[in-house]
Design a protein around this motif. Structure first.
Motif, PDB file in Angstrom:
ATOM      1  N   GLY A   1     -17.867   3.974 -17.181  1.00 17.86           N
ATOM      2  CA  GLY A   1     -19.148   4.002 -18.336  1.00 17.86           C
ATOM      3  C   GLY A   1     -18.512   3.914 -19.501  1.00 17.86           C
ATOM      4  O   GLY A   1     -19.507   4.228 -20.467  1.00 17.86           O
ATOM      5  N   ALA A   2     -17.646   3.680 -19.663  1.00 18.51           N
ATOM      6  CA  ALA A   2     -16.754   3.427 -21.253  1.00 18.51           C
ATOM      7  C   ALA A   2     -16.860   2.147 -21.593  1.00 18.51           C
ATOM      8  O   ALA A   2     -15.948   1.854 -22.731  1.00 18.51           O
ATOM      9  CB  ALA A   2     -15.299   4.184 -21.045  1.00 18.51           C
TER      10      ALA A   2
ATOM     11  N   VAL B   1     -18.430   0.572 -23.720  1.00 15.45           N
ATOM     12  CA  VAL B   1     -18.554   0.689 -25.155  1.00 15.45           C
ATOM     13  C   VAL B   1     -17.078   0.755 -25.859  1.00 15.45           C
ATOM     14  O   VAL B   1     -16.981   0.428 -27.187  1.00 15.45           O
ATOM     15  CB  VAL B   1     -19.589   1.558 -25.436  1.00 15.45           C
ATOM     16  CG1 VAL B   1     -21.236   1.077 -25.074  1.00 15.45           C
ATOM     17  CG2 VAL B   1     -19.314   2.888 -25.302  1.00 15.45           C
ATOM     18  N   VAL B   2     -16.337   1.617 -25.368  1.00 20.83           N
ATOM     19  CA  VAL B   2     -15.075   2.160 -25.928  1.00 20.83           C
ATOM     20  C   VAL B   2     -13.849   1.320 -25.883  1.00 20.83           C
ATOM     21  O   VAL B   2     -13.418   0.912 -26.826  1.00 20.83           O
ATOM     22  CB  VAL B   2     -14.799   3.442 -25.530  1.00 20.83           C
ATOM     23  CG1 VAL B   2     -13.544   4.085 -25.976  1.00 20.83           C
ATOM     24  CG2 VAL B   2     -15.857   4.531 -25.869  1.00 20.83           C
TER      25      VAL B   2
ATOM     26  N   ALA C   1     -12.379   8.349 -22.647  1.00 17.44           N
ATOM     27  CA  ALA C   1     -11.319   7.039 -23.121  1.00 17.44           C
ATOM     28  C   ALA C   1     -11.130   7.193 -24.650  1.00 17.44           C
ATOM     29  O   ALA C   1     -10.077   6.592 -24.945  1.00 17.44           O
ATOM     30  CB  ALA C   1     -12.306   5.817 -22.772  1.00 17.44           C
TER      31      ALA C   1
ATOM     32  N   MET D   1      -7.772   5.634 -26.784  1.00 18.14           N
ATOM     33  CA  MET D   1      -8.037   5.006 -28.037  1.00 18.14           C
ATOM     34  C   MET D   1      -7.207   5.532 -29.328  1.00 18.14           C
ATOM     35  O   MET D   1      -6.792   4.927 -29.938  1.00 18.14           O
ATOM     36  CB  MET D   1      -9.373   5.066 -28.265  1.00 18.14           C
ATOM     37  CG  MET D   1      -9.879   4.002 -29.095  1.00 18.14           C
ATOM     38  SD  MET D   1     -11.758   3.723 -29.214  1.00 18.14           S
ATOM     39  CE  MET D   1     -12.132   4.060 -30.784  1.00 18.14           C
TER      40      MET D   1
ATOM     41  N   LEU E   1     -15.578   0.983 -33.754  1.00 19.10           N
ATOM     42  CA  LEU E   1     -16.495   1.451 -32.730  1.00 19.10           C
ATOM     43  C   LEU E   1     -17.786   2.271 -33.288  1.00 19.10           C
ATOM     44  O   LEU E   1     -17.381   3.396 -33.881  1.00 19.10           O
ATOM     45  CB  LEU E   1     -15.869   2.452 -31.713  1.00 19.10           C
ATOM     46  CG  LEU E   1     -16.558   3.202 -30.656  1.00 19.10           C
ATOM     47  CD1 LEU E   1     -17.606   1.965 -29.761  1.00 19.10           C
ATOM     48  CD2 LEU E   1     -15.486   3.818 -29.698  1.00 19.10           C
TER      49      LEU E   1
ATOM     50  N   GLN F   1     -22.581   4.692 -30.095  1.00 18.86           N
ATOM     51  CA  GLN F   1     -22.225   4.686 -28.717  1.00 18.86           C
ATOM     52  C   GLN F   1     -21.695   5.946 -27.993  1.00 18.86           C
ATOM     53  O   GLN F   1     -21.660   6.205 -26.877  1.00 18.86           O
ATOM     54  CB  GLN F   1     -21.052   3.554 -28.547  1.00 18.86           C
ATOM     55  CG  GLN F   1     -21.530   2.437 -29.125  1.00 18.86           C
ATOM     56  CD  GLN F   1     -22.280   1.349 -28.301  1.00 18.86           C
ATOM     57  OE1 GLN F   1     -22.812   2.005 -27.364  1.00 18.86           O
ATOM     58  NE2 GLN F   1     -22.531   0.102 -28.872  1.00 18.86           N
TER      59      GLN F   1
ATOM     60  N   PRO G   1     -17.291  10.036 -25.451  1.00 22.84           N
ATOM     61  CA  PRO G   1     -17.966   8.611 -25.075  1.00 22.84           C
ATOM     62  C   PRO G   1     -19.130   9.107 -24.076  1.00 22.84           C
ATOM     63  O   PRO G   1     -19.436  10.188 -23.586  1.00 22.84           O
ATOM     64  CB  PRO G   1     -16.896   8.069 -24.203  1.00 22.84           C
ATOM     65  CG  PRO G   1     -16.066   9.365 -23.903  1.00 22.84           C
ATOM     66  CD  PRO G   1     -16.029  10.273 -24.887  1.00 22.84           C
ATOM     67  N   PRO G   2     -19.738   8.087 -23.723  1.00 27.00           N
ATOM     68  CA  PRO G   2     -20.728   8.208 -22.378  1.00 27.00           C
ATOM     69  C   PRO G   2     -20.366   8.941 -21.306  1.00 27.00           C
ATOM     70  O   PRO G   2     -18.978   8.736 -20.826  1.00 27.00           O
ATOM     71  CB  PRO G   2     -21.299   6.873 -22.049  1.00 27.00           C
ATOM     72  CG  PRO G   2     -20.830   6.126 -23.209  1.00 27.00           C
ATOM     73  CD  PRO G   2     -19.536   6.619 -23.906  1.00 27.00           C
TER      74      PRO G   2
ATOM     75  N   ALA H   1     -19.847  10.600 -17.539  1.00 26.68           N
ATOM     76  CA  ALA H   1     -19.867  10.032 -16.483  1.00 26.68           C
ATOM     77  C   ALA H   1     -19.319  11.037 -15.098  1.00 26.68           C
ATOM     78  O   ALA H   1     -18.462  10.777 -14.510  1.00 26.68           O
ATOM     79  CB  ALA H   1     -18.612   8.640 -16.403  1.00 26.68           C
TER      80      ALA H   1
END
Lengths: 147, 80
Positions: A140-141, A143-144, B11, B15, B45, B49, B75-76, B78
């Protein structure tokens, strides 16, 4: 303990028989529904070796507790309990266990479904997929990545 | 100048190369702070998001930061 809505994170294996014990105490319940999310050996056409789950623990527990409490009220559930794993999980392990009990089956089915859907959408937990070809992806990442 | 502890998740850890960092910053809001951080990494980014939390509570991107607070960039989700 009987009426306490529960959400917790676990670093160790989930044992369903132990998890449902807290709900079994409800002698006014006529229905019990459980959902188990299992670690699957494939995702989006790729061969999965294992998963690694991480969380923002304090926020995850508070958010999870809030969701459980809200749904227990809305769905006229008599009890609900959720456990989500963290750490490395092998294929076939239980990643998340959701159990609910209610007076009747309709409330139990609906409440269980609503609970797992909201947990997935609103609780800050992340899944790192490890593939058999040694690659890894944060689910689901999109976008990153690639930025 | 405020001291802010920043936490990255999922994530974002890869990063930024760290899970947390103590910063001394003039950033006024969560969105301002995010902009400072991604610019320093040469990244682009958009914060839309992501989700942000301040002191372990979900927050708005225009929340004004105070000295000593902790900010989580997420981040989103999961899970499941």
């Amino acid at each position: 303990m009987r009426d306490t809505p529960l959400f917790r994170l676990s670093e160790v294996e989930i044992i369903p028989a132990q998890e449902r014990r807290v709900l079994e105490a409800r002698s006014d319940a006529g229905a019990f529904v459980a959902f188990e999310g299992w670690v699957r050996n494939h995702h989006a056409g790729r061969s999965v070796l294992r998963l690694a789950y991480t969380a923002n623990p304090a926020l995850a527990v508070r958010t999870g507790q809030h969701i459980v409490a809200e749904l227990v009220q809305q769905n006229t559930l008599l009890g609900a309990s959720v456990v989500h794993r963290l750490g490395l999980l092998e294929i076939g392990e239980i990643a998340v266990w959701v159990g609910v009990c209610a007076a009747h089956r309709d409330s139990a089915f609906e409440g269980c479904r609503a609970l797992i859907d909201r947990i997935k959408a609103e609780v800050p937990i992340w899944k790192h997929e490890h593939y058999t070809n040694n690659e890894k992806t944060w689910v689901g990442a999109d976008v990153v990545k690639n930025r | 100048v405020k001291s802010i502890t920043v936490h990255y998740y999922g994530a974002l850890v890869e990063m930024f190369g760290v899970a947390q960092a103590l910063l001394h910053t003039d950033a006024r809001t969560c969105a301002d702070l995010w902009q400072v951080l991604v610019t320093a990494q040469g990244l682009t980014l958009d914060h839309k998001q992501l989700r942000v939390a301040v002191d372990d509570q979900f927050a708005q991107w225009d929340s004004v930061l105070s000295d000593g607070q902790s900010v989580a960039f997420m981040p989103p989700f999961a899970g499941g």
